[in-house]
Scaffold this motif. Structure first.
Motif, mmCIF file in Angstrom:
data_model
loop_
_atom_site.group_PDB
_atom_site.id
_atom_site.type_symbol
_atom_site.label_atom_id
_atom_site.label_comp_id
_atom_site.label_asym_id
_atom_site.label_seq_id
_atom_site.Cartn_x
_atom_site.Cartn_y
_atom_site.Cartn_z
ATOM 1 N N ASN B 169 0.806 -1.218 0.000
ATOM 2 C CA ASN B 169 0.000 0.000 0.000
ATOM 3 C C ASN B 169 0.834 1.260 0.000
ATOM 4 O OD1 ASN B 169 -2.829 -1.145 0.110
ATOM 5 N ND2 ASN B 169 -1.802 -2.304 1.701
ATOM 6 N N ALA B 170 1.413 1.618 1.134
ATOM 7 C CA ALA B 170 2.143 2.875 1.186
ATOM 8 C C ALA B 170 3.242 2.946 0.108
ATOM 9 C CB ALA B 170 2.685 3.108 2.583
ATOM 10 N N PRO B 171 4.073 1.923 -0.064
ATOM 11 C CA PRO B 171 5.104 2.016 -1.117
ATOM 12 C C PRO B 171 4.676 1.354 -2.431
ATOM 13 C CG PRO B 171 5.654 0.230 0.373
ATOM 14 C CD PRO B 171 4.270 0.714 0.755
ATOM 15 N N ALA B 172 3.379 1.348 -2.741
ATOM 16 C CA ALA B 172 2.874 0.614 -3.904
ATOM 17 C C ALA B 172 3.528 1.050 -5.215
ATOM 18 C CB ALA B 172 1.358 0.774 -3.995
ATOM 19 N N SER B 173 3.760 2.345 -5.367
ATOM 20 C CA SER B 173 4.310 2.797 -6.651
ATOM 21 C C SER B 173 5.701 2.211 -6.876
ATOM 22 C CB SER B 173 4.342 4.323 -6.712
ATOM 23 O OG SER B 173 5.193 4.846 -5.709
ATOM 24 N N VAL B 174 6.439 2.003 -5.790
ATOM 25 C CA VAL B 174 7.797 1.459 -5.915
ATOM 26 C C VAL B 174 7.747 -0.032 -6.272
ATOM 27 C CG1 VAL B 174 10.041 1.222 -4.814
ATOM 28 C CG2 VAL B 174 8.504 3.069 -4.103
ATOM 29 N N LEU B 175 6.861 -0.765 -5.620
ATOM 30 C CA LEU B 175 6.760 -2.197 -5.908
ATOM 31 C C LEU B 175 6.169 -2.436 -7.298
ATOM 32 C CD1 LEU B 175 7.615 -4.557 -3.924
ATOM 33 C CD2 LEU B 175 7.489 -2.301 -2.879
ATOM 34 N N LEU B 176 5.280 -1.546 -7.724
ATOM 35 C CA LEU B 176 4.773 -1.641 -9.099
ATOM 36 C C LEU B 176 5.938 -1.449 -10.075
ATOM 37 C CD1 LEU B 176 2.617 -1.699 -11.349
ATOM 38 C CD2 LEU B 176 2.246 0.746 -10.955
ATOM 39 N N ALA B 177 6.778 -0.472 -9.785
ATOM 40 C CA ALA B 177 7.935 -0.221 -10.651
ATOM 41 C C ALA B 177 8.848 -1.445 -10.687
ATOM 42 C CB ALA B 177 8.699 1.005 -10.164
ATOM 43 N N MET B 178 9.086 -2.057 -9.523
ATOM 44 C CA MET B 178 9.947 -3.251 -9.481
ATOM 45 C C MET B 178 9.329 -4.377 -10.310
ATOM 46 S SD MET B 178 11.319 -3.633 -5.604
ATOM 47 C CE MET B 178 12.180 -2.328 -4.740
ATOM 48 N N TYR B 179 8.036 -4.537 -10.169
ATOM 49 C CA TYR B 179 7.322 -5.596 -10.897
ATOM 50 C C TYR B 179 7.447 -5.369 -12.403
ATOM 51 C CZ TYR B 179 3.333 -8.649 -12.023
ATOM 52 O OH TYR B 179 2.518 -9.626 -12.516
ATOM 53 N N LEU B 180 7.263 -4.145 -12.820
ATOM 54 C CA LEU B 180 7.338 -3.829 -14.253
ATOM 55 C C LEU B 180 8.747 -4.036 -14.791
ATOM 56 C CD1 LEU B 180 5.031 -0.672 -14.414
ATOM 57 C CD2 LEU B 180 4.504 -2.994 -15.193
ATOM 58 N N VAL B 181 9.745 -3.694 -13.985
ATOM 59 C CA VAL B 181 11.124 -3.859 -14.466
ATOM 60 C C VAL B 181 11.481 -5.355 -14.558
ATOM 61 C CG1 VAL B 181 13.560 -3.357 -14.008
ATOM 62 C CG2 VAL B 181 11.849 -1.572 -13.678
ATOM 63 N N TRP B 211 1.070 3.074 7.087
ATOM 64 C CA TRP B 211 1.185 4.269 6.265
ATOM 65 C C TRP B 211 2.626 4.746 6.257
ATOM 66 C CZ3 TRP B 211 -2.344 4.865 10.657
ATOM 67 C CH2 TRP B 211 -1.643 5.116 11.861
ATOM 68 N N ILE B 212 2.957 5.644 5.352
ATOM 69 C CA ILE B 212 4.257 6.309 5.407
ATOM 70 C C ILE B 212 4.036 7.828 5.428
ATOM 71 C CG2 ILE B 212 6.505 6.659 4.308
ATOM 72 C CD1 ILE B 212 6.224 3.919 2.993
ATOM 73 N N TYR B 213 3.488 8.334 4.318
ATOM 74 C CA TYR B 213 3.393 9.790 4.137
ATOM 75 C C TYR B 213 2.040 10.316 4.632
ATOM 76 C CZ TYR B 213 6.521 7.690 0.748
ATOM 77 O OH TYR B 213 7.461 6.906 0.169
ATOM 78 N N PRO B 214 1.920 11.630 4.777
ATOM 79 C CA PRO B 214 0.602 12.209 5.084
ATOM 80 C C PRO B 214 -0.424 11.874 3.982
ATOM 81 C CG PRO B 214 2.353 13.820 5.432
ATOM 82 C CD PRO B 214 2.986 12.651 4.758
ATOM 83 N N ILE B 215 -1.684 12.004 4.301
ATOM 84 C CA ILE B 215 -2.744 11.488 3.426
ATOM 85 C C ILE B 215 -2.720 12.087 2.021
ATOM 86 C CG2 ILE B 215 -5.235 11.109 3.166
ATOM 87 C CD1 ILE B 215 -5.557 11.290 6.140
ATOM 88 N N ARG B 216 -2.602 13.406 1.931
ATOM 89 C CA ARG B 216 -2.767 14.009 0.603
ATOM 90 C C ARG B 216 -1.648 13.654 -0.379
ATOM 91 N NH1 ARG B 216 -7.269 17.689 1.105
ATOM 92 N NH2 ARG B 216 -7.984 17.379 3.242
ATOM 93 N N PRO B 217 -0.364 13.767 0.010
ATOM 94 C CA PRO B 217 0.659 13.297 -0.934
ATOM 95 C C PRO B 217 0.544 11.791 -1.224
ATOM 96 C CG PRO B 217 1.670 14.032 1.141
ATOM 97 C CD PRO B 217 0.235 14.452 1.164
ATOM 98 N N ALA B 218 0.086 11.029 -0.234
ATOM 99 C CA ALA B 218 -0.082 9.591 -0.468
ATOM 100 C C ALA B 218 -1.157 9.360 -1.534
ATOM 101 C CB ALA B 218 -0.451 8.885 0.835
ATOM 102 N N MET B 219 -2.211 10.176 -1.492
ATOM 103 C CA MET B 219 -3.257 10.078 -2.517
ATOM 104 C C MET B 219 -2.705 10.463 -3.894
ATOM 105 S SD MET B 219 -6.242 8.971 -1.539
ATOM 106 C CE MET B 219 -7.562 9.661 -2.542
ATOM 107 N N LYS B 220 -1.804 11.430 -3.897
ATOM 108 C CA LYS B 220 -1.177 11.845 -5.172
ATOM 109 C C LYS B 220 -0.404 10.674 -5.788
ATOM 110 C CE LYS B 220 1.077 14.532 -8.227
ATOM 111 N NZ LYS B 220 2.089 13.599 -8.684
ATOM 112 N N LEU B 221 0.304 9.916 -4.938
ATOM 113 C CA LEU B 221 1.052 8.762 -5.448
ATOM 114 C C LEU B 221 0.100 7.733 -6.063
ATOM 115 C CD1 LEU B 221 3.717 8.126 -2.638
ATOM 116 C CD2 LEU B 221 4.120 9.059 -4.929
#
Lengths: 134, 560
Positions: B169-181, B211-221
């Motif tokens: 969840n919180a680091p989803a964009s990073v794990l998605l990137a790893m999966y794609l690579v 969670w990691i980041y505050p809600i709004r930047p997390a929503m941006k990710l």
């Protein structure tokens, strides 16, 4: 003079965020007339021991579901001793394999409560075991 | 007698006749077992449901046909006659090597999709060598700190063919990137990759709390992943909006339904505000629900979920495409219902919960293993869990007809009650300013805590039975079943691979990529391209999350 209320620190160490149990216990202890301080999530053993000392609690209730109990519990006990809190009980609740319980007790944990324990049982344990303090 | 009597419908009048002539004499002789009958959500259930209870439900408008609006009876006209649900068992423990072996074991035994469980350090965006990871590496899932781990995790598993769900969840964009690579290195075409990213950060603040980041930047990710996948990985589901954890944290069935769907609305709203077209990205939003003990309540919940979603997408967002209106979901049986006491009883609980998911029309299903109240599942326990699904699918006949419970007075009435209750919650959340604001004010968190406490009290009063725990318990019972023990050496092995990866990489490329990521985050640009570049350079999960932590800060939970 009224009797001093039992003071309990409910603590959630480690990275795990599952705080349902910790919060239910905190409320049940409060409803049983105890004073409860909840640390919030992701407290290191150092933070927990410091809070226990500062709040002068009679017991620390540690909630762990992640499997990190063998690392975190002895550390909390040790840090409490270092701070002179030898009378402070440490009780643990969560997902703890049976075979780990004897070792945790040897390391200074007073009781381990597994899933399915009623809150009344925990209240009773604290009432019976806290209070030998001056 | 009430004055409204003459206004009663014929259906109500006939119920009154039955009560007077048939029921009352029997009740006088033999009262019922208890005064109130309640679901596991402590919601009262009536003695009998009749046509009088479904007078407000119109077949064409509310129930309709499977594959047609409002999809109460399912999104496929042929139900499971066309294709069975995907049997997708959540798995992950120890090192990537160990989890890779478990994946292959499950695929060999007929599992049809994969689902990765990551350990807590990974979920929190820390590397295995962080001091915060002590005691936690590989414990609750598989440990992944960099692309080097991900390569091992999917070794020999063709990502163009197998669909993989990742609970991250919180680091989803990073794990998605790893999966794609990893997929890219296998020579896969991004356009053909499908799978699901849990990526539901709102329910983290509400319930699961990783969670990691505050809600709004997390929503941006999250919105960044929507945008990126819509353009480049069109068959991938960048989010699975999850009620599972909300329920596990103590919510009632209704709260699970309401908060999850309202979270879904919030994501759609944010996507629309970022300029995405509803009919382009919403079809790739999927859902994830719990299957708890109360059989009919659960089935009604799934049916109501589809109906609410289709109506909300049409009415609130003007969705036109069928795919946008169709709610697809994964189901997992209720971990919280499993007991340490008499653990083999859990096999039965899981089977019945899974059956509810199937009768509710789930697209994929995870059945818990009987030993999960004790530890992560052993091979044997995981296999029985999979076999449970296969028995439901191929022996019981429940998959032979579409929505077999449709038209039941009880189910239709309960479905309507769920829908009405959820819409009341929507109104309340809208009045608070939306879901992000409601979470900031602690509204769903407090609702859930209250339900969890009331349930615990009901169990302690004996109003709710847990077999083997507060009834039929066995003194001095031997609970021993073999459990999976995670070797304490996992962390050392993971740290070793991490150090090797770090020593072999081009540190200039890593620093450059991380700098680019920070710039994108500061500028409010899409962070996915820079994240992928960092992953390709073997920047670690901790390093990438640290870069974003520098820009966004950390979330601190207020006291509720």
């Amino acid at each position: 003079m009224s009797e001093r209320k039992i003071r309990v620190l409910v603590a959630k160490p480690g990275l795990d965020g599952h705080d349902r149990g910790a919060k239910v216990i905190a409320r049940a202890l409060r409803d049983a007339g105890m004073e409860v301080i909840y640390t919030g999530l992701r407290q290191t053993p150092e933070m927990i021991a410091a809070a226990a000392l500062q709040e002068d609690v009679d017991a620390v209730g540690v909630s762990i579901l992640s499997g990190a109990h063998n690392t975190l519990c002895p550390r909390i006990v040790e840090l409490l001793h270092e701070r002179g809190m030898d009378d402070c009980l440490v009780i643990v609740g969560g997902i703890i394999p049976q075979e780990d319980i004897p070792r945790l007790k040897e390391q200074g944990v007073s009781a381990v409560f597994l899933p399915g324990t009623s809150t009344e049982e925990i209240v009773k344990f604290l009432r019976e075991n806290v209070g030998q303090r001056a | 007698m009430p004055e409204t009597k003459e206004l009663n419908s014929p259906a109500e009048a006939s119920v009154e006749r039955w009560e007077r002539e048939t029921l009352e004499p029997v009740l006088k002789k033999r009262p019922e077992r208890k005064k109130h009958f309640e679901t596991v959500s402590l919601d009262e259930v009536e003695r009998l449901y009749t046509p009088a209870d479904v007078e407000g439900v119109d077949f064409e408008r509310d129930t309709s046909f499977p594959g047609e609006f409002p999809y109460t009876r399912g999104i496929h006209p042929t139900g499971y006659r066309g294709k069975l649900w995907t049997m997708r068992q959540f798995a992950g423990f120890g090192t990537p090597e160990e989890t890779n072996a478990r994946f292959k074991y499950l695929l060999e035994h007929g599992q049809t999709g994969l689902s990765v469980a990551y350990d807590l350090p990974t979920l929190m965006g820390y590397d295995a060598d962080s001091t915060l990871s002590e005691g936690e590496v590989g414990k609750c899932g598989v440990a992944v700190s960099s692309l080097a781990d991900m390569e091992v995790l999917f070794d020999g598993i063709p990502l163009e063919e197998v669909t993989v769900s990742q609970t991250i969840n919180a680091p989803a964009s990073v794990l998605l990137a790893m999966y794609l690579v990893v997929a890219e290195k296998q020579g896969a075409d991004f356009k053909k990759i499908s799978g699901t990213l849990q990526n539901d950060i709102l329910k983290e603040y509400i319930a699961q709390k990783e969670w990691i980041y505050p809600i709004r930047p997390a929503m941006k990710l999250v919105v960044d992943t929507f945008e990126f996948c819509t353009r480049h990985v069109p068959k991938y589901n960048p989010i699975s909006v999850s009620g599972y954890h909300i329920r596990e944290a103590g919510a009632t069935a209704l709260q699970e339904l309401a908060f999850t769907l309202r979270d879904g609305v919030e994501y759609v709203q944010w996507g629309v505000e970022a300029g995405l077209d509803v009919d382009e990205f919403v079809p790739r939003i999927s859902f994830f629900f719990n299957a708890h003990n109360d059989f009919f309540e659960e089935i009604a919940k799934y049916r109501a979920a589809r109906r609410i979603w289709s109506r909300v997408m049409r009415e609130r967002f003007g969705a036109k495409s069928e795919r946008t209106l169709q709610l697809r979901f994964h189901t997992q049986t209720a971990g919280v219902s499993l007991t340490v006491q008499q653990p083999l009883n859990n096999i039965v609980r899981v089977a019945i919960q899974a059956l509810a998911g199937v009768l509710g029309g789930t697209q994929s299903l995870h059945t818990d293993a009987y030993d999960e109240a004790l530890a992560l599942p052993t091979d044997r326990a995981a296999l029985i869990a999979l076999r449970t699904q296969q028995i439901i699918a191929e022996e019981t006949g429940v998959a032979n007809t579409v929505d077999p419970l449709g038209g039941s007075y009880f189910i239709e009435s309960l479905t309507k009650k769920m829908e009405d209750g959820a819409l009341d919650y929507f109104e309340k959340i809208d009045s608070l300013g939306g879901m992000v604001e409601a979470i900031e004010k602690g509204f769903p968190q407090r609702e859930i805590q209250e339900s969890a406490y009331q349930y615990q009290k009901a169990v302690e009063r004996g109003d709710q039975t847990i077999v083997g725990v507060n009834k039929y318990s066995m003194e001095g019972e031997q609970t021993e079943v073999p459990i999976l023990v995670i070797n304490e050496g996992v962390r050392d092995r993971q740290v070793e691979r991490l150090q090797r990866a770090k020593s072999q990489r081009d540190s200039g490329a890593v620093a450059g990529a991380l700098e680019k990521l920070k710039k994108a985050a500061v500028a409010g640009d899409n962070t996915m391209p820079a994240t992928i570049e960092a992953v390709r350079a073997y920047a670690t999960l901790g390093e990438i999350c640290d870069a974003l932590r520098d820009v966004y800060g950390l979330y601190e939970e207020p006291a509720f």
